[in-house]
Structures are given as structure tokens and as C-alpha cells.
Design an enzyme around this catalytic site. Sequence first.
Site, short mmCIF file in Angstrom:
data_model
loop_
_atom_site.label_atom_id
_atom_site.label_comp_id
_atom_site.label_asym_id
_atom_site.label_seq_id
_atom_site.Cartn_x
_atom_site.Cartn_y
_atom_site.Cartn_z
CB THR A 42 -25.94 70.14 4.20
OG1 THR A 42 -26.50 68.98 3.52
CG2 THR A 42 -24.47 69.51 4.76
CB VAL A 44 -28.27 72.88 -0.72
CG1 VAL A 44 -28.81 72.60 -2.13
CG2 VAL A 44 -27.65 74.32 -0.84
CB CYS A 45 -28.99 68.36 1.85
SG CYS A 45 -27.69 68.13 0.86
CB THR A 46 -32.35 71.25 4.89
OG1 THR A 46 -31.37 70.40 5.40
CG2 THR A 46 -33.53 71.39 5.70
CG LEU A 49 -33.43 65.41 1.46
CD1 LEU A 49 -32.60 65.28 2.54
CD2 LEU A 49 -33.93 64.05 0.66
#
Length: 211
Positions: A42, A44-46, A49
Site C-alpha cells: 500500500t 502510504v505504508c511504503t 516504512l
Amino acid sequence: MSLRIGDIAPDFQAQTTEGDVSFHQWLGEKWGILFSHPADFTPVCTTELGTMAKYKPEFDKRNVKVVAISVDPIEKHNQWISDINETQHTEVNYPMIADPEREVAKLYDMIHPNASDSSTVRSVFVIGPDKKIKLTLSYPASTGRNFDELLRVVDSLQLTAQYSVATPANWKDGDDVIITLAVPDADVPARFPKGHTRVKPYLRTTPQPNK
Ligand code: BEZ
């Protein structure tokens, strides 16, 4: 029931991208940050992280161990990490918990059913060396977190754990701090030898004691 500040962070066993962990044992005597992600692959998560990987040396300096969690299996995490490294120009340098059965997500109340009944919100738990929860944050899936703010709150939590001070609005490391009300006026000069300002009887400021 949701977890609150001062509660013991629940212990758990989990598979991670860096091997199996028993959470409390993995934390050892250090501070910890557990932060959740709605799902693998996904956008935003990328970015989050990748950003955490770049900030990790700053958390190391503060004696904070970092672990991410997402409700997908380990094979998917490993494939996603390749994408994160490629697109965010970094190397993910901390473990990511695989939680396909949502056991940890449920234990930490990371699923907010009125937002989504299958994926987690963006939760953050800061855990002290005593294994107690020191701070919680919940962001919706659509809003990426601010990692400068995570460093700032760690600085405040670690400072206020050591001295009888509190940190004012928008405080950052190096700014003046507030002497807590538990310190009687008569004790202030000895306990805060750098000096203080008595703005009001309940508002006394002093230079940051450990600078
Ligand atoms: C994201 O990481 O971009 C995302 C994840 C779940 C829902 C919406 C956005």
C-alpha cells in the site's frame, strides 16, 4: 478493551522478517516502538516504512528498538520489503511482524471496526524499559505519520522519566522545560542549578537539565 498509558504492553510470540520473536524478550531492557500498517503493498505504508529505515539510527541512539506489524504473511512482507528498498532508496533495517491471523492486532486493539474490520489503523505504541505503555497514537490509513514527531516524543518521554520536568507545547530537544508541581519552590534551586523562571506559581521553567 483498548490499551492505555501505564498498562503493561501485552507480550506475544510472532513470526517476523528477522525471525521468530517473543516480544518482551526481544525488547530486553530497551525502549520500544511498535507501529502498525493497514496492509502490505500500500502506498502510504511504503513511504512510512522507508522513512523509518532512514530514521532508525536516531532511534538506535535513543536506545529504542523498532518493530513494524502488518496483517499479511511473511512471504508477502519479504516481497514488499524489496519494493520499499527500491522505491524509498533505503534498506529496511528492523523487523516486520507477520500477523495474518490478526492476533497481535487484536491484542493491541489496532483494528477499529468502524474504520475497517479487516485491516489495522496506523497505531503507534511507545513502550518503556519497564514494559509499560508510555504513549499511544492512532492515525487513519489515509494519513502517514510524522517520524520527527516520534523522535520528539521519545526525547520528551526519556527526559521526563529521568527528571521532575514536563515539556511544553511544541517543545523540542534543547528547549526550556517545565518544573513539575511535585517539586516545592524551596527545592527548585538545588534541583535545577541552571536557574529557573517563575512565570506563575504553577508555571516554572528551567533550561533542559541534561544539556
Ligand atoms: C496506504 O498505505 O496507502 C493505505 C493503506 C490502506 C488504506 C488506504 C491507504
